[in-house]
Design a protein around this motif. Sequence first.
Motif, PDB file in Angstrom:
ATOM      1  N   SER A 247      -5.351  35.254  17.996  1.00  0.00           N
ATOM      2  CA  SER A 247      -4.706  34.181  17.236  1.00  0.00           C
ATOM      3  C   SER A 247      -3.212  34.435  17.117  1.00  0.00           C
ATOM      4  O   SER A 247      -2.778  35.567  16.875  1.00  0.00           O
ATOM      5  N   LYS A 248      -2.425  33.373  17.269  1.00  0.00           N
ATOM      6  CA  LYS A 248      -0.985  33.441  17.021  1.00  0.00           C
ATOM      7  C   LYS A 248      -0.664  33.200  15.548  1.00  0.00           C
ATOM      8  O   LYS A 248       0.494  33.293  15.138  1.00  0.00           O
ATOM      9  N   GLN A 249      -1.678  32.886  14.770  1.00  0.00           N
ATOM     10  CA  GLN A 249      -1.476  32.537  13.366  1.00  0.00           C
ATOM     11  C   GLN A 249      -1.694  33.731  12.441  1.00  0.00           C
ATOM     12  O   GLN A 249      -2.051  33.564  11.273  1.00  0.00           O
ATOM     13  N   THR A 250      -1.491  34.913  12.962  1.00  0.00           N
ATOM     14  CA  THR A 250      -1.640  36.118  12.151  1.00  0.00           C
ATOM     15  C   THR A 250      -0.576  37.129  12.546  1.00  0.00           C
ATOM     16  O   THR A 250      -0.129  37.154  13.701  1.00  0.00           O
ATOM     17  N   LEU A 251      -0.143  37.920  11.587  1.00  0.00           N
ATOM     18  CA  LEU A 251       0.887  38.932  11.829  1.00  0.00           C
ATOM     19  C   LEU A 251       0.496  40.231  11.131  1.00  0.00           C
ATOM     20  O   LEU A 251      -0.045  40.204  10.023  1.00  0.00           O
ATOM     21  N   PRO A 252       0.785  41.365  11.759  1.00  0.00           N
ATOM     22  CA  PRO A 252       0.469  42.645  11.118  1.00  0.00           C
ATOM     23  C   PRO A 252       1.507  43.000  10.060  1.00  0.00           C
ATOM     24  O   PRO A 252       2.669  42.596  10.147  1.00  0.00           O
ATOM     25  N   GLU A 253       1.075  43.750   9.079  1.00  0.00           N
ATOM     26  CA  GLU A 253       2.017  44.337   8.131  1.00  0.00           C
ATOM     27  C   GLU A 253       2.447  45.691   8.680  1.00  0.00           C
ATOM     28  O   GLU A 253       1.611  46.500   9.080  1.00  0.00           O
ATOM     29  N   LEU A 254       3.746  45.915   8.712  1.00  0.00           N
ATOM     30  CA  LEU A 254       4.259  47.195   9.194  1.00  0.00           C
ATOM     31  C   LEU A 254       5.605  47.470   8.561  1.00  0.00           C
ATOM     32  O   LEU A 254       6.219  46.584   7.955  1.00  0.00           O
TER      33      LEU A 254
END
Length: 232
Positions: A32-39
Amino acid sequence: MKKAGIVGGLGPESTVDYYESFIQKYQARMGSKQTLPELFINSINMYNIFKYISEDRLGDLSDYVGGAAKKLEEIGADFVIVSANTPHIVFNQIRENVNVPMISIVEATYEKADELGLQNVGLLGTKFTMAHDFFKKPFLESDKKIVVPSNDDQAFIHQHIVDELENGIVNDETKEEFIKISNKMIREENLDGLILGCTELPMILKDGDLDVPLLNTTDIHVNKMVDFTFSD
Protein backbone atom coordinates in the motif's frame (compact mmCIF):
# COMPACT_ATOMS: atom_id res chain seq x y z
CA MET A 1 6.36 -3.06 13.91
CA LYS A 2 9.87 -1.96 14.88
CA LYS A 3 10.98 1.68 14.54
CA ALA A 4 14.27 2.34 12.76
CA GLY A 5 16.86 4.87 13.86
CA ILE A 6 19.24 6.22 11.21
CA VAL A 7 22.50 8.00 11.98
CA GLY A 8 22.53 10.21 8.89
CA GLY A 9 24.25 13.17 7.30
CA LEU A 10 27.11 10.93 6.16
CA GLY A 11 26.59 12.56 3.65
CA PRO A 12 23.25 14.22 3.08
CA GLU A 13 22.73 12.78 -0.41
CA SER A 14 22.91 9.19 0.76
CA THR A 15 20.74 9.94 3.79
CA VAL A 16 18.00 11.07 1.41
CA ASP A 17 18.54 7.87 -0.58
CA TYR A 18 18.22 5.76 2.58
CA TYR A 19 15.00 7.53 3.58
CA GLU A 20 13.34 7.33 0.16
CA SER A 21 14.42 3.74 -0.44
CA PHE A 22 13.25 2.63 3.01
CA ILE A 23 9.83 4.23 2.44
CA GLN A 24 9.46 2.58 -0.98
CA LYS A 25 10.49 -0.86 0.24
CA TYR A 26 8.30 -0.57 3.34
CA GLN A 27 5.26 0.35 1.24
CA ALA A 28 5.99 -2.49 -1.19
CA ARG A 29 6.10 -4.93 1.73
CA MET A 30 2.83 -3.51 3.07
CA GLY A 31 1.25 -3.57 -0.39
CA SER A 32 0.00 0.00 0.00
CA LYS A 33 1.10 3.55 -0.76
CA GLN A 34 -1.26 4.77 1.95
CA THR A 35 1.02 3.83 4.82
CA LEU A 36 4.32 5.17 6.13
CA PRO A 37 6.79 3.79 8.69
CA GLU A 38 7.70 5.64 11.84
CA LEU A 39 11.44 6.21 12.04
CA PHE A 40 14.03 8.59 13.44
CA ILE A 41 16.98 10.29 11.73
CA ASN A 42 19.83 11.90 13.66
CA SER A 43 21.88 13.90 11.14
CA ILE A 44 25.51 14.54 12.10
CA ASN A 45 28.52 16.11 10.37
CA MET A 46 30.38 13.83 7.96
CA TYR A 47 33.39 16.16 7.94
CA ASN A 48 33.93 15.41 11.62
CA ILE A 49 34.13 11.74 10.62
CA PHE A 50 36.90 12.47 8.09
CA LYS A 51 38.73 14.70 10.59
CA TYR A 52 38.76 12.10 13.37
CA ILE A 53 39.97 9.33 11.07
CA SER A 54 42.62 11.52 9.40
CA GLU A 55 43.96 12.43 12.84
CA ASP A 56 43.78 8.80 14.03
CA ARG A 57 41.30 9.78 16.75
CA LEU A 58 39.22 6.62 16.56
CA GLY A 59 38.13 6.96 20.18
CA ASP A 60 36.62 10.36 19.40
CA LEU A 61 35.04 8.89 16.27
CA SER A 62 33.43 6.13 18.30
CA ASP A 63 32.16 8.62 20.87
CA TYR A 64 30.77 10.93 18.18
CA VAL A 65 28.92 8.35 16.10
CA GLY A 66 28.07 6.26 19.15
CA GLY A 67 26.58 9.30 20.87
CA ALA A 68 24.34 9.84 17.86
CA ALA A 69 23.25 6.20 17.98
CA LYS A 70 22.53 6.43 21.72
CA LYS A 71 20.27 9.46 21.15
CA LEU A 72 18.23 7.42 18.69
CA GLU A 73 17.94 4.63 21.24
CA GLU A 74 16.85 7.12 23.91
CA ILE A 75 14.02 8.59 21.81
CA GLY A 76 12.56 5.19 20.99
CA ALA A 77 14.37 3.55 18.07
CA ASP A 78 14.08 -0.24 18.25
CA PHE A 79 17.20 -0.67 16.13
CA VAL A 80 19.87 1.62 14.68
CA ILE A 81 21.90 1.81 11.49
CA VAL A 82 24.79 4.09 10.51
CA SER A 83 24.09 5.22 6.95
CA ALA A 84 27.66 5.18 5.64
CA ASN A 85 30.49 2.71 5.20
CA THR A 86 33.44 4.71 6.53
CA PRO A 87 32.21 5.11 10.15
CA HIS A 88 31.98 1.31 10.36
CA ILE A 89 35.69 1.47 11.17
CA VAL A 90 34.45 1.72 14.78
CA PHE A 91 31.13 -0.11 14.40
CA ASN A 92 31.98 -2.89 16.85
CA GLN A 93 32.91 -0.39 19.56
CA ILE A 94 29.68 1.53 18.98
CA ARG A 95 27.54 -1.61 19.04
CA GLU A 96 28.97 -2.60 22.42
CA ASN A 97 27.64 0.63 23.95
CA VAL A 98 24.17 0.68 22.41
CA ASN A 99 21.41 -1.38 23.99
CA VAL A 100 19.28 -1.91 20.89
CA PRO A 101 20.31 -4.01 17.87
CA MET A 102 22.51 -2.38 15.24
CA ILE A 103 22.69 -3.58 11.64
CA SER A 104 26.16 -3.51 10.08
CA ILE A 105 26.52 -2.49 6.44
CA VAL A 106 29.72 -4.56 6.26
CA GLU A 107 28.11 -7.74 7.60
CA ALA A 108 25.08 -7.25 5.34
CA THR A 109 27.28 -6.80 2.26
CA TYR A 110 29.38 -9.84 3.08
CA GLU A 111 26.21 -11.92 3.47
CA LYS A 112 24.97 -10.71 0.07
CA ALA A 113 28.29 -11.51 -1.61
CA ASP A 114 28.23 -14.97 -0.05
CA GLU A 115 24.62 -15.49 -1.16
CA LEU A 116 25.66 -14.64 -4.74
CA GLY A 117 28.60 -17.03 -4.54
CA LEU A 118 31.18 -14.30 -5.15
CA GLN A 119 34.75 -15.31 -4.34
CA ASN A 120 36.89 -12.49 -5.71
CA VAL A 121 35.53 -8.97 -5.25
CA GLY A 122 36.80 -5.44 -5.61
CA LEU A 123 36.15 -2.65 -3.12
CA LEU A 124 35.66 1.03 -3.93
CA GLY A 125 35.03 3.70 -1.31
CA THR A 126 36.67 6.54 0.56
CA LYS A 127 40.40 6.22 1.12
CA PHE A 128 39.63 5.24 4.71
CA THR A 129 37.36 2.37 3.69
CA MET A 130 39.82 1.12 1.07
CA ALA A 131 42.92 1.44 3.26
CA HIS A 132 41.59 0.03 6.55
CA ASP A 133 40.82 -3.65 7.14
CA PHE A 134 37.33 -3.41 8.66
CA PHE A 135 35.52 -4.10 5.37
CA LYS A 136 37.99 -6.70 4.17
CA LYS A 137 38.03 -8.75 7.38
CA PRO A 138 34.90 -10.93 6.94
CA PHE A 139 35.88 -11.74 3.35
CA LEU A 140 39.45 -12.70 4.21
CA GLU A 141 38.31 -14.75 7.21
CA SER A 142 36.16 -16.80 4.82
CA ASP A 143 38.98 -17.30 2.31
CA LYS A 144 37.43 -14.90 -0.17
CA LYS A 145 39.62 -12.43 -2.03
CA ILE A 146 38.93 -8.70 -1.75
CA VAL A 147 41.09 -6.14 -3.53
CA VAL A 148 41.28 -2.36 -3.78
CA PRO A 149 42.64 -0.04 -6.50
CA SER A 150 46.21 1.26 -6.64
CA ASN A 151 47.16 4.06 -4.25
CA ASP A 152 46.90 6.67 -7.01
CA ASP A 153 43.46 5.42 -8.03
CA GLN A 154 42.36 5.37 -4.39
CA ALA A 155 43.37 9.02 -4.06
CA PHE A 156 41.42 9.93 -7.21
CA ILE A 157 38.29 8.08 -6.07
CA HIS A 158 38.39 9.62 -2.59
CA GLN A 159 38.87 13.16 -3.88
CA HIS A 160 35.92 12.91 -6.24
CA ILE A 161 33.68 11.29 -3.64
CA VAL A 162 34.36 14.13 -1.21
CA ASP A 163 34.42 17.03 -3.68
CA GLU A 164 31.59 15.90 -5.96
CA LEU A 165 29.37 13.03 -4.86
CA GLU A 166 29.07 14.15 -1.23
CA ASN A 167 27.76 17.45 -2.63
CA GLY A 168 25.32 15.86 -5.06
CA ILE A 169 27.51 16.46 -8.13
CA VAL A 170 27.65 13.71 -10.77
CA ASN A 171 30.28 14.44 -13.41
CA ASP A 172 30.45 12.43 -16.66
CA GLU A 173 34.24 12.65 -16.79
CA THR A 174 34.49 11.33 -13.24
CA LYS A 175 32.17 8.46 -14.10
CA GLU A 176 34.31 7.54 -17.10
CA GLU A 177 37.42 7.45 -14.91
CA PHE A 178 35.67 5.39 -12.21
CA ILE A 179 34.62 2.88 -14.88
CA LYS A 180 38.17 2.81 -16.26
CA ILE A 181 39.62 2.12 -12.80
CA SER A 182 37.00 -0.57 -12.15
CA ASN A 183 37.57 -2.30 -15.48
CA LYS A 184 41.31 -2.34 -14.83
CA MET A 185 40.70 -4.08 -11.50
CA ILE A 186 38.25 -6.54 -13.05
CA ARG A 187 40.71 -7.44 -15.79
CA GLU A 188 43.90 -7.63 -13.72
CA GLU A 189 42.38 -9.31 -10.64
CA ASN A 190 39.76 -11.45 -12.41
CA LEU A 191 37.01 -10.04 -10.20
CA ASP A 192 33.54 -11.57 -10.09
CA GLY A 193 31.92 -8.64 -8.27
CA LEU A 194 32.51 -5.03 -7.18
CA ILE A 195 31.46 -3.52 -3.85
CA LEU A 196 30.27 0.08 -3.97
CA GLY A 197 31.66 0.67 -0.50
CA CYS A 198 30.54 4.28 -0.24
CA THR A 199 26.85 5.08 -0.05
CA GLU A 200 27.28 7.89 -2.62
CA LEU A 201 28.81 5.63 -5.28
CA PRO A 202 25.42 4.37 -6.58
CA MET A 203 24.86 7.94 -7.76
CA ILE A 204 27.56 7.44 -10.40
CA LEU A 205 27.95 3.68 -10.95
CA LYS A 206 24.85 1.79 -12.06
CA ASP A 207 23.94 -1.79 -12.89
CA GLY A 208 25.10 -2.45 -16.45
CA ASP A 209 28.05 -0.05 -16.32
CA LEU A 210 30.42 -2.98 -15.72
CA ASP A 211 30.52 -6.66 -16.66
CA VAL A 212 30.34 -7.91 -13.06
CA PRO A 213 27.61 -7.54 -10.41
CA LEU A 214 27.69 -4.33 -8.39
CA LEU A 215 27.04 -4.68 -4.67
CA ASN A 216 25.14 -1.50 -3.80
CA THR A 217 25.78 -1.23 -0.07
CA THR A 218 22.96 1.28 0.43
CA ASP A 219 20.38 -1.01 -1.15
CA ILE A 220 21.69 -4.05 0.72
CA HIS A 221 21.60 -2.16 4.03
CA VAL A 222 18.08 -0.82 3.47
CA ASN A 223 16.81 -4.31 2.64
CA LYS A 224 18.13 -5.48 6.02
CA MET A 225 16.40 -2.52 7.69
CA VAL A 226 13.07 -3.47 6.15
CA ASP A 227 13.48 -7.12 7.13
CA PHE A 228 14.22 -6.11 10.72
CA THR A 229 11.30 -3.68 10.82
CA PHE A 230 8.90 -6.53 10.04
CA SER A 231 10.64 -9.14 12.19
CA ASP A 232 9.09 -10.55 15.37
